[in-house]
Design a protein around this motif. Sequence first.
Motif, PDB file in Angstrom:
ATOM      1  N   UNK A   1      23.489  15.126  -3.436  1.00 42.09           N
ATOM      2  CA  UNK A   1      22.606  14.694  -4.539  1.00 42.09           C
ATOM      3  C   UNK A   1      22.529  13.179  -4.621  1.00 42.09           C
ATOM      4  N   UNK A   2      23.631  12.501  -4.380  1.00 43.75           N
ATOM      5  CA  UNK A   2      23.670  11.041  -4.510  1.00 43.75           C
ATOM      6  C   UNK A   2      22.740  10.352  -3.523  1.00 43.75           C
ATOM      7  N   UNK A   3      22.484  10.962  -2.370  1.00 42.92           N
ATOM      8  CA  UNK A   3      21.649  10.309  -1.367  1.00 42.92           C
ATOM      9  C   UNK A   3      20.206  10.806  -1.358  1.00 42.92           C
ATOM     10  N   UNK A   4      19.850  11.606  -2.338  1.00 46.90           N
ATOM     11  CA  UNK A   4      18.477  12.069  -2.426  1.00 46.90           C
ATOM     12  C   UNK A   4      17.532  10.897  -2.681  1.00 46.90           C
TER      13      UNK A   4
ATOM     14  N   UNK B   1       0.824  -1.206   0.000  1.00 46.05           N
ATOM     15  CA  UNK B   1       0.000   0.000   0.000  1.00 46.05           C
ATOM     16  C   UNK B   1       0.860   1.259   0.000  1.00 46.05           C
ATOM     17  N   UNK B   2       2.128   1.109   0.384  1.00 49.57           N
ATOM     18  CA  UNK B   2       3.046   2.239   0.462  1.00 49.57           C
ATOM     19  C   UNK B   2       4.343   1.875  -0.255  1.00 49.57           C
ATOM     20  N   UNK B   3       4.344   1.959  -1.583  1.00 55.18           N
ATOM     21  CA  UNK B   3       5.532   1.502  -2.321  1.00 55.18           C
ATOM     22  C   UNK B   3       6.809   2.260  -1.958  1.00 55.18           C
ATOM     23  N   UNK B   4       6.689   3.468  -1.431  1.00 54.54           N
ATOM     24  CA  UNK B   4       7.876   4.216  -1.022  1.00 54.54           C
ATOM     25  C   UNK B   4       8.615   3.576   0.126  1.00 54.54           C
ATOM     26  N   UNK B   5       7.940   2.693   0.867  1.00 55.31           N
ATOM     27  CA  UNK B   5       8.593   2.004   1.971  1.00 55.31           C
ATOM     28  C   UNK B   5       9.330   0.752   1.519  1.00 55.31           C
ATOM     29  N   UNK B   6       9.128   0.374   0.291  1.00 55.96           N
ATOM     30  CA  UNK B   6       9.814  -0.798  -0.259  1.00 55.96           C
ATOM     31  C   UNK B   6      11.236  -0.409  -0.635  1.00 55.96           C
ATOM     32  N   UNK B   7      12.139  -1.358  -0.612  1.00 56.29           N
ATOM     33  CA  UNK B   7      13.501  -1.041  -1.041  1.00 56.29           C
ATOM     34  C   UNK B   7      13.493  -0.446  -2.445  1.00 56.29           C
ATOM     35  N   UNK B   8      14.247   0.614  -2.598  1.00 54.04           N
ATOM     36  CA  UNK B   8      14.321   1.276  -3.891  1.00 54.04           C
ATOM     37  C   UNK B   8      15.465   0.729  -4.715  1.00 54.04           C
ATOM     38  N   UNK B   9      16.024   1.585  -5.513  1.00 52.20           N
ATOM     39  CA  UNK B   9      17.187   1.209  -6.298  1.00 52.20           C
ATOM     40  C   UNK B   9      18.343   0.917  -5.352  1.00 52.20           C
ATOM     41  N   UNK B  10      19.406   0.439  -5.858  1.00 55.09           N
ATOM     42  CA  UNK B  10      20.595   0.124  -5.050  1.00 55.09           C
ATOM     43  C   UNK B  10      20.875   1.263  -4.070  1.00 55.09           C
ATOM     44  N   UNK B  11      20.897   0.980  -2.758  1.00 54.61           N
ATOM     45  CA  UNK B  11      21.101   2.057  -1.787  1.00 54.61           C
ATOM     46  C   UNK B  11      22.522   2.630  -1.778  1.00 54.61           C
ATOM     47  N   UNK B  12      23.509   1.856  -2.200  1.00 60.82           N
ATOM     48  CA  UNK B  12      24.876   2.391  -2.241  1.00 60.82           C
ATOM     49  C   UNK B  12      25.017   3.127  -3.565  1.00 60.82           C
ATOM     50  N   UNK B  13      24.954   4.441  -3.486  1.00 60.49           N
ATOM     51  CA  UNK B  13      24.880   5.271  -4.686  1.00 60.49           C
ATOM     52  C   UNK B  13      26.229   5.812  -5.153  1.00 60.49           C
ATOM     53  N   UNK B  14      27.153   6.009  -4.222  1.00 63.68           N
ATOM     54  CA  UNK B  14      28.440   6.608  -4.583  1.00 63.68           C
ATOM     55  C   UNK B  14      29.477   6.174  -3.558  1.00 63.68           C
ATOM     56  N   UNK B  15      30.528   5.521  -4.038  1.00 63.96           N
ATOM     57  CA  UNK B  15      31.694   5.186  -3.222  1.00 63.96           C
ATOM     58  C   UNK B  15      32.921   5.501  -4.052  1.00 63.96           C
TER      59      UNK B  15
ATOM     60  N   UNK C   1      23.050  -3.147   5.664  1.00 62.15           N
ATOM     61  CA  UNK C   1      22.442  -4.340   6.265  1.00 62.15           C
ATOM     62  C   UNK C   1      21.912  -4.064   7.677  1.00 62.15           C
ATOM     63  N   UNK C   2      22.543  -3.137   8.392  1.00 62.80           N
ATOM     64  CA  UNK C   2      22.196  -2.893   9.795  1.00 62.80           C
ATOM     65  C   UNK C   2      21.185  -1.773  10.021  1.00 62.80           C
ATOM     66  N   UNK C   3      20.948  -0.932   9.019  1.00 59.45           N
ATOM     67  CA  UNK C   3      20.059   0.215   9.151  1.00 59.45           C
ATOM     68  C   UNK C   3      19.110   0.266   7.952  1.00 59.45           C
ATOM     69  N   UNK C   4      17.962   0.941   8.084  1.00 59.34           N
ATOM     70  CA  UNK C   4      17.024   1.056   6.970  1.00 59.34           C
ATOM     71  C   UNK C   4      17.454   2.143   5.975  1.00 59.34           C
ATOM     72  N   UNK C   5      18.588   1.939   5.356  1.00 55.00           N
ATOM     73  CA  UNK C   5      19.193   2.931   4.472  1.00 55.00           C
ATOM     74  C   UNK C   5      18.449   2.992   3.142  1.00 55.00           C
ATOM     75  N   UNK C   6      18.054   4.191   2.768  1.00 57.07           N
ATOM     76  CA  UNK C   6      17.480   4.430   1.443  1.00 57.07           C
ATOM     77  C   UNK C   6      18.604   4.735   0.447  1.00 57.07           C
ATOM     78  N   UNK C   7      19.612   5.495   0.898  1.00 61.13           N
ATOM     79  CA  UNK C   7      20.719   5.865   0.021  1.00 61.13           C
ATOM     80  C   UNK C   7      21.948   6.170   0.867  1.00 61.13           C
ATOM     81  N   UNK C   8      23.125   5.847   0.317  1.00 59.61           N
ATOM     82  CA  UNK C   8      24.392   6.023   1.038  1.00 59.61           C
ATOM     83  C   UNK C   8      25.455   6.463   0.041  1.00 59.61           C
TER      84      UNK C   8
END
Length: 153
Positions: free
Chosen positions: A35-38, A7-21, A85-92
């Motif tokens: 910008x990378x973690x938006x 019912x809330x697709x925004x709460x589902x995992x999105x694209x790969x959370x590791x955006x920039x390393x 893995x340890x936190x509900x990360x959307x983007x990192x």
Amino acid sequence: MARNPMDHPGEQPGVEPIRLLAIRDVPLSLDEVFRAVGDDAAGGTALFVGTVRNHDGGADVDELGYSSHPSAEAELRRVAEKVVADFPVRALAAVHRVGDLSVGDLAVVVAVSCPHRAEAFAACRKLIDDLKHEVPIWKHQRFSDGQEEWVGA
């Protein structure tokens, strides 16, 4: 009544959370990391910036240099994956500078976006602390009195 996560697709995992390393020998950009973690599903974003300070241990620092082991980017990815893995990360995102830096230069920039601010703060702190302790990057400080010191080697 239990909520259906669909019912809330925004709460589902999105694209790969590791955006920039990255480990780079060019100046770092706060804007690029931010910008990378938006993420539209993130209610909190925490950003940490490490800069070259003009002193350490009571001595004046003129400049310093960072160097890294060839495995540093792989170790940075391992650290990032653990945070995800340890936190509900959307983007990192995490970038560290190598090469010669002057006082005031950006040495490291990390950011994490999570659904809530407390999670974002905790994940960002874990990311920077583990990066500093586990990723093989070494600092060579040069002091005003001519002394030098390796840190983390």
